[in-house]
Structure formats: C-alpha cells, structure tokens
Design an enzyme around this catalytic site. Structure first.
Site, PDB file in Angstrom:
ATOM      1  N   ARG A 160       0.818  -1.217   0.000  1.00 27.64           N
ATOM      2  CA  ARG A 160       0.000   0.000   0.000  1.00 27.64           C
ATOM      3  C   ARG A 160       0.851   1.266   0.000  1.00 27.64           C
ATOM      4  O   ARG A 160       0.467   2.292   0.548  1.00 27.64           O
ATOM      5  CB  ARG A 160      -0.974   0.014   1.197  1.00 27.64           C
ATOM      6  CG  ARG A 160      -1.931  -1.160   1.209  1.00 27.64           C
ATOM      7  CD  ARG A 160      -2.827  -1.210  -0.040  1.00 27.64           C
ATOM      8  NE  ARG A 160      -3.668  -2.398  -0.018  1.00 27.64           N
ATOM      9  CZ  ARG A 160      -3.352  -3.546  -0.619  1.00 27.64           C
ATOM     10  NH1 ARG A 160      -2.220  -3.660  -1.284  1.00 27.64           N
ATOM     11  NH2 ARG A 160      -4.181  -4.569  -0.570  1.00 27.64           N
ATOM     12  N   CYS A 208     -11.499  -0.658   2.337  1.00 28.57           N
ATOM     13  CA  CYS A 208     -10.888  -1.169   3.571  1.00 28.57           C
ATOM     14  C   CYS A 208     -10.265  -0.018   4.352  1.00 28.57           C
ATOM     15  O   CYS A 208      -9.561   0.818   3.788  1.00 28.57           O
ATOM     16  CB  CYS A 208      -9.823  -2.216   3.252  1.00 28.57           C
ATOM     17  SG  CYS A 208     -10.500  -3.802   2.727  1.00 28.57           S
ATOM     18  N   GLU A 278      -5.425   2.531   6.122  1.00 28.92           N
ATOM     19  CA  GLU A 278      -5.244   2.493   4.669  1.00 28.92           C
ATOM     20  C   GLU A 278      -5.944   3.689   4.035  1.00 28.92           C
ATOM     21  O   GLU A 278      -5.493   4.208   3.024  1.00 28.92           O
ATOM     22  CB  GLU A 278      -5.802   1.184   4.097  1.00 28.92           C
ATOM     23  CG  GLU A 278      -5.607   1.036   2.600  1.00 28.92           C
ATOM     24  CD  GLU A 278      -5.966  -0.351   2.096  1.00 28.92           C
ATOM     25  OE1 GLU A 278      -6.422  -0.457   0.960  1.00 28.92           O
ATOM     26  OE2 GLU A 278      -5.786  -1.324   2.853  1.00 28.92           O
TER      27      GLU A 278
END
Length: 290
Positions: A160, A208, A278
């Site tokens: 990420r 998410c 995230e």
C-alpha cells in the site's frame, strides 16, 4: 482559469458521502489542463488534492481550503499484451476490459472502486496481487510542469505504498504488461462474485479502512475484538466485513475518525496488534494523513 469553480460540495465526489466544500474545484481531461491546474495552485500557494473516484479518502467536514483537481484523463489503448491507459480511468473497468480480451494480470482490479492513478499511488492489491506486479511504466506530471516517464525498475513499491506518495504532482498515464490467458474472464467473474458476497458493496464506504498487519488480517482482528456493528453517529463497522466502516446515514468525518480510533484502541487492547490506516484523511488545510 475558466473551468475552475468555487465552493463545491465534496460529498458528491466521496464514496463515503462525507466532506465539506472545496474552495476551488476543476475537472481536467488532458495533460495541458492538468498542468494549468497545478500551476494555478502553485502561483497562489494553495494546497491541492488529486481526486479520482473518491474512494479510499475522507474529506474533512470543514471542507478543503485549496484546489481539488478531478483527474478525468481516461483513454485506453490496447496493443497485443500491453495496455496504455489514462490515470483517470476506472481501475475496475480496466480489470474487466483486459479479462474480456483474454489478458491476465489485472483480474483482481475488478471491483476495486478507484482509478488507475489511485491504484498506482496506493499500490492497490487483492488476492495476493498488487498493481506494481504488472506495471511497466507510468507518466507523472510534477507541479513545476515537468512531465517524466518512470520505468517500473526505477520505482520502489511496498504494501500500500508507492514513491508517488512523496512526490508533488499527479500521475497522468500508465502502461501495463499482461499475458494471454483464455481463463482470464472466468477468474475475473469469480472475483466479482466473491466481492459481492463478502464486502458491503451496497453501503457507502471508503473501502478497507486498515492495512493488514504482518501475518494477520485486519478484518479478522476487528471481528475477534467484538467490533462488528459498533457505531458512532452515522458511522458503523460493517456487519458484512469488519474492515469496512460504512455510512448508515448522516455520518460525518468526525464520526468516522472517532470510530476508527475506537477500533484501533480496542484491537490493540484485545489482540496486541497495532492497526495502520489504509484510508487517507484530507484535512481542511490539505494535510494528507495516511
């Protein structure tokens, strides 16, 4: 710039349906329009934010004091096993398009609610694959107007994370190198069905909320901590998938932040794991908190 509008409500551009007004907003469809928008922000010393599909980001209730640049550079050129696309193109659409053309690699992109630029920026991934795995090169426009092509080998990606998170400018386009497979479309459809059955796609969310810790799943840790269904204001930990926070109606960014903090603290207390966000928070003054 003629196309710039003022005091634009950001809720309409947010998949979470939260956020105040942007002081300035512009939609760009070409490199030159993007260059002019970046120059506008630079000359006025304004913070700017590159908006794609409005997923994975939460705007402050107080709005954004700078310029929101909505990237709508959306071309797609297919040449055998390579596909060159604009950064504003839907990443999910690209996953479906390439699979329909018997090209494998980006099936996992189907159902990811962001743009190609956003996927590269966050190194989005699913089912063991990440955007970096099939990226061959990309073009990036710096705020000073310089356009540069980066080959994959020059770029250091991680979970990420991409080097573009430390740069000031915007992704313009990308080329992906895929491979032929008669099973691509079948796999892509299976992934779509799996997402429909395991994610709260009918609710407003930003995707998410937390990154998966090493050797653990954030959703499983949240569920094990008894947090499914936990609410603050209009924000709720999804009953379908615990790593999603959904807007059940009237949620504010403050509600969402408070619920995220509550989840983080509870998971740490009950499991010992520290969860890292995230989703990105875009504050009024332009601070991007990953």
């Amino acid at each position: 710039m003629d196309k710039i509008t003022e005091n634009v409500c950001l809720k309409a551009f947010s998949t979470m349906k939260v956020g105040g007004e942007a002081r300035y907003y512009i939609k760009v469809g070409t490199i030159e329009e993007l260059r002019e928008a970046l120059q506008f922000a630079k000359e006025r010393q304004l913070p700017f934010f590159i908006l794609g599909k409005g997923s994975n980001c939460i705007f402050d209730d107080e709005g954004f004091s700078g310029l929101v640049i909505h990237n709508k550079i959306e071309f797609c050129n297919l040449n055998e096993t390579k596909v060159e696309v604009g950064a504003g193109l839907s990443f999910s659409w690209l996953g479906t398009f390439t699979a329909k053309n018997n090209l494998s690699g980006l099936e996992f992109a189907s159902g990811i609610p962001g743009t190609v630029g956003g996927a590269i920026y966050m190194n989005a991934g699913s089912n063991g694959l990440e955007t970096k795995d099939f990226l061959e090169s990309c073009n990036y426009l710096f705020q000073d107007g310089t356009l540069r092509q980066f080959d994959r080998g020059e770029l250091q990606f991680s979970y990420r994370h991409s080097p573009f998170q430390e740069m000031k400018g915007a992704l313009v386009s990308a080329t992906f190198k895929l491979f032929k497979s008669e099973e691509a479309r079948k796999r892509q459809i299976e992934l779509i069905h799996y997402r429909k059955n395991t994610q709260p796609l009918k609710d407003c969310s930003a995707g998410c909320v937390f990154r998966n810790p090493v050797n653990a799943k954030a959703g499983a840790l949240i569920e094990a901590s008894g947090l499914k269904g936990a609410k603050i204001g209009g924000a709720e930990v999804s009953l379908v998938h615990a790593n999603f926070i959904v807007n059940k109606g009237g949620a504010t960014s403050k509600d969402i932040k408070m619920l995220i903090e509550h989840v983080s603290e509870t998971v740490k207390e009950k499991t010992g794991h520290t969860l890292k966000k995230e989703v990105c928070f875009i504050s009024k003054d332009g601070f991007l908190n990953l």
